[in-house]
Design an enzyme around this catalytic site. Structure first.
Site, PDB file in Angstrom:
ATOM      1  N   ASP A 135      -6.435  -1.720  11.474  1.00  0.00           N
ATOM      2  CA  ASP A 135      -5.290  -2.600  11.350  1.00  0.00           C
ATOM      3  C   ASP A 135      -4.063  -1.857  11.872  1.00  0.00           C
ATOM      4  O   ASP A 135      -4.074  -0.629  12.006  1.00  0.00           O
ATOM      5  CB  ASP A 135      -5.101  -2.993   9.872  1.00  0.00           C
ATOM      6  CG  ASP A 135      -4.035  -4.053   9.698  1.00  0.00           C
ATOM      7  OD1 ASP A 135      -3.938  -4.936  10.566  1.00  0.00           O
ATOM      8  OD2 ASP A 135      -3.298  -3.990   8.705  1.00  0.00           O
TER       9      ASP A 135
ATOM     10  N   ASP B 103      -0.191  -2.845  11.106  1.00  0.00           N
ATOM     11  CA  ASP B 103       0.866  -2.701  10.099  1.00  0.00           C
ATOM     12  C   ASP B 103       0.294  -2.134   8.806  1.00  0.00           C
ATOM     13  O   ASP B 103      -0.695  -2.638   8.273  1.00  0.00           O
ATOM     14  CB  ASP B 103       1.516  -4.059   9.822  1.00  0.00           C
ATOM     15  CG  ASP B 103       2.297  -4.572  11.019  1.00  0.00           C
ATOM     16  OD1 ASP B 103       3.187  -3.860  11.489  1.00  0.00           O
ATOM     17  OD2 ASP B 103       1.990  -5.687  11.485  1.00  0.00           O
TER      18      ASP B 103
ATOM     19  N   ASP C  97      -5.173  -1.509   5.206  1.00  0.00           N
ATOM     20  CA  ASP C  97      -4.349  -1.223   4.034  1.00  0.00           C
ATOM     21  C   ASP C  97      -4.418  -2.338   3.004  1.00  0.00           C
ATOM     22  O   ASP C  97      -3.759  -2.265   1.972  1.00  0.00           O
ATOM     23  CB  ASP C  97      -2.890  -1.014   4.454  1.00  0.00           C
ATOM     24  CG  ASP C  97      -2.231  -2.309   4.924  1.00  0.00           C
ATOM     25  OD1 ASP C  97      -2.809  -2.965   5.825  1.00  0.00           O
ATOM     26  OD2 ASP C  97      -1.160  -2.673   4.396  1.00  0.00           O
TER      27      ASP C  97
END
Length: 259
Positions: free
Chosen positions: A13, A15, A209
């Site tokens: 990922d 961000d 995250d």
């Protein structure tokens, strides 16, 4: 996890893993450099459909992160791939930005508000009541409802913003029609990404995250999963979910030596 195949390809990922509020997370540059030098296929993923891979390449480069254009996979590209498989050469009424409209143009789709096959909703900072009204009427008229991603809010320097999932809920309430979401946590986004780089799930890993999107999609696609604690999911929240990542790490820096 001892019986898993060695990791030959990586999906990560963007961000919360590589960058946070426009600033590279320590270790991100070293991780990407190691990937490029290794020659292993990799993808940087984002559920944000606003930007084209070329746009994101330029934005990341300004932050000091070098990610090849062909190594960027967005929910807009996953949506376009899905529509191309479902109904090649179709038509769509689109609410979104250049990342989505370009992806649909590239597969030969006609963008129209006249009896489209699909209404496709993506990310934009300028959701208009007029566009949403048109989407509602087209869906009630028979157009199929597709969304790039289910995220209900998005980040900004001023705070959370309403995102695709929130607007999709409004349209669903008005039409009674639920959309098909192409982006994470749909493992479709992972599988189409893996296909794009010729990788296999049993020898691939997903870094994210968020437990509810990144880890869930990676797990359902059959990959090893690494949760980093530099984004939205806090350590105390991991046990709230009925599934677990393969490993929880402080940050992307902990994976540099794994490449």
């Amino acid at each position: 996890m001892a019986d898993r195949k060695p990791i030959e390809s990586w999906l990560t990922d963007m961000d919360g893993v590589l960058i946070h509020e426009g600033v590279p997370i320590p270790g991100a540059d070293a991780f990407l450099k190691k990937l490029r030098e290794s020659g292993r296929p990799f993808l940087v993923l984002t559920n944000n459909s606003m930007y084209t891979p070329r746009d994101l390449h330029a934005r990341l480069r300004r932050m000091g992160l070098d990610v090849p254009i062909e190594s960027i996979w967005t929910s807009a590209l996953a949506t376009a791939q899905f529509l191309d498989d479902q109904r090649p050469g179709g038509s769509a009424y689109v609410i979104g930005e250049a990342g989505l409209t370009t992806a649909l143009h590239d597969i030969g789709y006609i963008l129209t508000d006249h009896e489209p096959d699909y209404v496709v909703l993506g990310e934009t900072r300028t959701y208009s009541f007029e566009a949403m009204t048109k989407a509602v009427r087209l869906i009630l008229g028979g157009a199929r409802f597709i969304c790039t991603n289910p995220d209900e809010t998005g980040p900004s320097t001023e705070g959370p913003l309403p995102a695709t999932g929130a607007v999709a809920a409004l349209i669903t309430q008005a039409t009674g029609k639920k959309p098909y979401f192409a982006g994470k946590p749909n493992p479709l986004m992972m599988r189409t990404g893996l296909n794009a780089i010729g990788a296999h799930s049993e020898s691939s890993a997903m870094i994210g995250d968020r437990m509810d999107t990144d880890v869930l999609a990676g797990m359902e696609a059959g990959m090893q999963t690494f949760l980093v604690l530099t984004g939205l999911t806090r350590p105390d929240q991991v046990e709230d979910f009925p599934y677990r990542p393969s490993q929880v790490l402080d940050s992307i820096a902990d994976l540099v030596d794994r490449v």
